[in-house]
Motif scaffolding. Structure first.
Motif, mmCIF file in Angstrom:
data_model
loop_
_atom_site.group_PDB
_atom_site.id
_atom_site.type_symbol
_atom_site.label_atom_id
_atom_site.label_comp_id
_atom_site.label_asym_id
_atom_site.label_seq_id
_atom_site.Cartn_x
_atom_site.Cartn_y
_atom_site.Cartn_z
ATOM 1 N N ARG A 81 41.439 37.348 51.419
ATOM 2 C CA ARG A 81 40.431 36.323 51.739
ATOM 3 C C ARG A 81 39.081 36.746 51.135
ATOM 4 O O ARG A 81 38.340 35.922 50.599
ATOM 5 N N ALA A 82 38.780 38.043 51.246
ATOM 6 C CA ALA A 82 37.504 38.542 50.704
ATOM 7 C C ALA A 82 37.490 38.421 49.177
ATOM 8 O O ALA A 82 36.489 38.015 48.585
ATOM 9 N N PHE A 83 38.596 38.747 48.533
ATOM 10 C CA PHE A 83 38.642 38.607 47.066
ATOM 11 C C PHE A 83 38.548 37.129 46.665
ATOM 12 O O PHE A 83 37.950 36.793 45.640
ATOM 13 N N PHE A 139 35.023 36.130 46.933
ATOM 14 C CA PHE A 139 34.317 36.726 45.801
ATOM 15 C C PHE A 139 34.513 35.874 44.544
ATOM 16 O O PHE A 139 33.566 35.615 43.795
ATOM 17 N N GLN A 140 35.749 35.397 44.346
ATOM 18 C CA GLN A 140 36.028 34.487 43.226
ATOM 19 C C GLN A 140 35.148 33.254 43.310
ATOM 20 O O GLN A 140 34.615 32.787 42.303
ATOM 21 N N GLY A 141 35.002 32.742 44.509
ATOM 22 C CA GLY A 141 34.167 31.565 44.732
ATOM 23 C C GLY A 141 32.727 31.835 44.329
ATOM 24 O O GLY A 141 32.071 30.981 43.729
ATOM 25 N N LEU A 142 32.259 33.031 44.635
ATOM 26 C CA LEU A 142 30.888 33.418 44.269
ATOM 27 C C LEU A 142 30.717 33.468 42.757
ATOM 28 O O LEU A 142 29.724 33.014 42.203
ATOM 29 N N LEU A 143 31.716 34.063 42.099
ATOM 30 C CA LEU A 143 31.619 34.229 40.645
ATOM 31 C C LEU A 143 31.653 32.877 39.930
ATOM 32 O O LEU A 143 31.029 32.705 38.879
ATOM 33 N N ALA A 144 32.377 31.937 40.540
ATOM 34 C CA ALA A 144 32.617 30.662 39.858
ATOM 35 C C ALA A 144 31.323 29.919 39.542
ATOM 36 O O ALA A 144 31.234 29.251 38.517
ATOM 37 N N ALA A 155 47.027 26.888 29.320
ATOM 38 C CA ALA A 155 47.726 26.501 30.551
ATOM 39 C C ALA A 155 47.151 27.237 31.770
ATOM 40 O O ALA A 155 47.217 26.744 32.894
ATOM 41 N N MET A 156 46.613 28.402 31.510
ATOM 42 C CA MET A 156 46.052 29.226 32.592
ATOM 43 C C MET A 156 44.560 29.389 32.321
ATOM 44 O O MET A 156 44.190 29.824 31.231
ATOM 45 N N PRO A 157 43.693 29.012 33.267
ATOM 46 C CA PRO A 157 42.254 29.067 32.973
ATOM 47 C C PRO A 157 41.693 30.486 32.933
ATOM 48 O O PRO A 157 42.181 31.362 33.648
ATOM 49 N N GLU A 158 40.678 30.666 32.085
ATOM 50 C CA GLU A 158 39.928 31.924 32.133
ATOM 51 C C GLU A 158 38.873 31.784 33.223
ATOM 52 O O GLU A 158 38.270 30.729 33.375
ATOM 53 N N ARG A 159 38.679 32.843 33.980
ATOM 54 C CA ARG A 159 37.659 32.876 35.033
ATOM 55 C C ARG A 159 36.969 34.231 34.983
ATOM 56 O O ARG A 159 37.550 35.199 34.495
ATOM 57 N N PRO A 160 35.767 34.312 35.561
ATOM 58 C CA PRO A 160 35.220 35.652 35.783
ATOM 59 C C PRO A 160 36.034 36.299 36.906
ATOM 60 O O PRO A 160 36.192 35.695 37.973
ATOM 61 N N THR A 161 36.566 37.455 36.663
ATOM 62 C CA THR A 161 37.447 38.076 37.663
ATOM 63 C C THR A 161 37.038 39.528 37.920
ATOM 64 O O THR A 161 36.260 40.110 37.171
ATOM 65 N N HIS A 162 37.609 40.082 38.968
ATOM 66 C CA HIS A 162 37.270 41.448 39.388
ATOM 67 C C HIS A 162 38.082 42.468 38.595
ATOM 68 O O HIS A 162 37.572 43.484 38.145
ATOM 69 N N ASN A 163 39.351 42.218 38.489
ATOM 70 C CA ASN A 163 40.278 42.998 37.648
ATOM 71 C C ASN A 163 40.710 44.353 38.194
ATOM 72 O O ASN A 163 41.495 45.049 37.553
ATOM 73 N N GLY A 207 38.732 36.877 32.924
ATOM 74 C CA GLY A 207 40.158 37.198 33.107
ATOM 75 C C GLY A 207 40.896 36.038 33.730
ATOM 76 O O GLY A 207 40.509 34.880 33.581
ATOM 77 N N SER A 208 41.966 36.369 34.442
ATOM 78 C CA SER A 208 42.789 35.357 35.106
ATOM 79 C C SER A 208 42.849 35.672 36.600
ATOM 80 O O SER A 208 42.901 36.849 36.989
ATOM 81 N N ALA A 209 42.898 34.612 37.416
ATOM 82 C CA ALA A 209 43.063 34.807 38.862
ATOM 83 C C ALA A 209 44.351 35.578 39.149
ATOM 84 O O ALA A 209 44.463 36.260 40.169
#
Ligand code: ADP
Ligand code: GN1
Ligand code: MG
Length: 366
Positions: A138-140, A143-148, A212-220, A248-250
């Motif tokens: 849930r925290a990650f 965090f994804q939501g924040l980066l978006a 097909a798979m979106p790029e996102r800012p990710t933690h990795n 990266g990718s989710a």
């Protein structure tokens, strides 16, 4: 800790805007790359703690670019949390260096950074409950939501091709070919396993290349111990270890959670024969991550694959490092990286054996 390390850490603390007297400095955590210390200062009778880290610049070659990512993300997190009474527990706070930046370089060229230590939290290396898994995921997701919605364009790539599994395979093939230390003969089952799985190595990069798979800012590096859990409530309150923030990718992020949380033994356990992927932990992770509400159908449709792939990739990296002489991951005993890759490969087998059931759970939630 060797006195030299402690002295170096103490000296480095002098490079930051911290007041009072350092009363304690000790190594902290179980990371494989950077060196982490917890420091306590006496500030007019009140003990105040900090996290001090020496960035491994042979791996993170551009510490300034890395710190720029960390600065952007921590500032954005704080802005989004504005008004929350516990904002300093929910986002990392960098301590400024004497020059006003966030990086201190010591006389030997070592790069250091410092955070406020977030009190009354803990991390888990081996997940012991579905609740911890849910809370970390849930925290990650938060965090994804924040980066978006972070302004300022793409993040810097701190390690190029970090989760490019085919390139990790290429490095493995090169290490096997060179066999510089003659270790390959003692790792035949592991090498055979890696070769047997090469067919799935390219699946994610191909989906990303095709769009097909979106790029996102990710933690990795969504290892489960990279979330601070609140001591009182168990809530996942702060995502840490931000060095590998990158585009990266989710699925990288979900996959590395599966790798580090569903396993039933420590990552380096010699008991790799008993390794299984715990389906109830996978389900808790999927519930926590999907609660973020941002995943596309393509991402949700490949969550189990992401787990298998990230675990395979990590095992390939441990084995490659073993063959090359352990220059990347810090080791604490001979053949440590061989033990590490064995748990990962046993976990890959278990994830793949349960893949339909695990993915079926995700489909059922949709
Ligand atoms: P590493 O690269 O060594 O994994 P981390 O940033 O994950 O470095 O830090 C190592 C450990 O130190 C974490 O697992 C966590 O337990 C603790 N830690 C790191 N930063 C903080 C912080 N700001 N507050 C409290 N604990 C922290
Ligand atoms: C390393 O530093 P640490 O322990 O958080 C590695 C990760 C691996 C992990 C395996 C920069 O993470 O990619 O998944 O070990 N970090 C880097 O435990 O390579
Ligand atoms: Mg860490």
């Amino acid at each position: 800790m060797g006195d030299t390390n402690r002295e170096k850490a103490l000296e480095a603390l002098g490079g930051f805007q911290i007041f009072g007297e350092a009363v304690d400095v000790a190594p902290y955590g179980t990371g494989h790359i950077n060196e982490t210390f917890r420091a306590t200062f006496d500030q007019a009778g009140t003990p105040v703690r900090y996290t001090l880290q020496r960035i491994n610049t042979s791996i993170f070659k551009d510490a300034a670019a890395l710190m720029e990512n960390v600065r952007r993300v921590t500032e954005h997190s704080r802005a989004r949390l504005a008004g929350a009474p516990d904002a300093t527990r929910r986002a990392l706070t960098l301590v400024p260096a004497l020059d006003g930046g966030y990086l201190h370089t010591d006389g030997d060229g070592n790069a250091w950074r410092c955070y406020l230590f977030i009190e009354k939290t803990h991390t888990v290396d081996l997940v012991d409950s579905e609740k911890s898994a849910y809370e970390a995921a849930r925290a990650f997701a938060r965090f994804q939501g924040l980066l978006a919605d972070m302004p300022g364009g793409r993040l810097n790539e701190t390690i190029p091709d970090f989760h490019n599994t085919p390139k990790r395979y290429a490095a493995f093939h090169a290490a096997l070919e060179a066999d510089a230390l003659g270790r390959a003969a003692g790792a035949t089952p592991e090498i055979d396993f890696v070769l047997s799985q090469e067919g799935i190595a390219g699946s994610l990069v191909e989906m990303m290349a095709s769009g097909a798979m979106p790029e996102r800012p990710t933690h990795n590096d969504t290892k489960i111990n990279n979330v601070l859990l609140d001591d009182a409530t168990g809530e996942g309150i702060c995502v840490i270890d931000l060095d590998t923030l990158m585009p990266g990718s989710a699925l990288y992020d979900f996959g590395d959670m599966v790798r580090s949380a569903t396993i039933n033994v420590e990552e380096d356990s010699p008991d790799w024969r008993g390794v299984v992927c715990r389906p109830e932990i996978f389900k808790a992770l999927a519930d926590g991550f999907c609660a973020g509400g941002f995943l596309t159908e393509a991402e949700k449709g490949n969550l189990a694959l992401g787990g298998a792939l990230m675990t395979l990739e990590c095992g390939v990296r441990f084995l490659t490092d073993y063959l090359e002489g352990d220059h990347y991951f810090r080791i604490h005993r001979p053949a440590h990286n061989l033990d590490r890759c064995r748990t990962q490969f046993a976990l890959v087998r278990s994830i793949l054996a349960q893949r339909d059931e695990l993915q079926g759970y995700v489909e059922g939630r949709k």
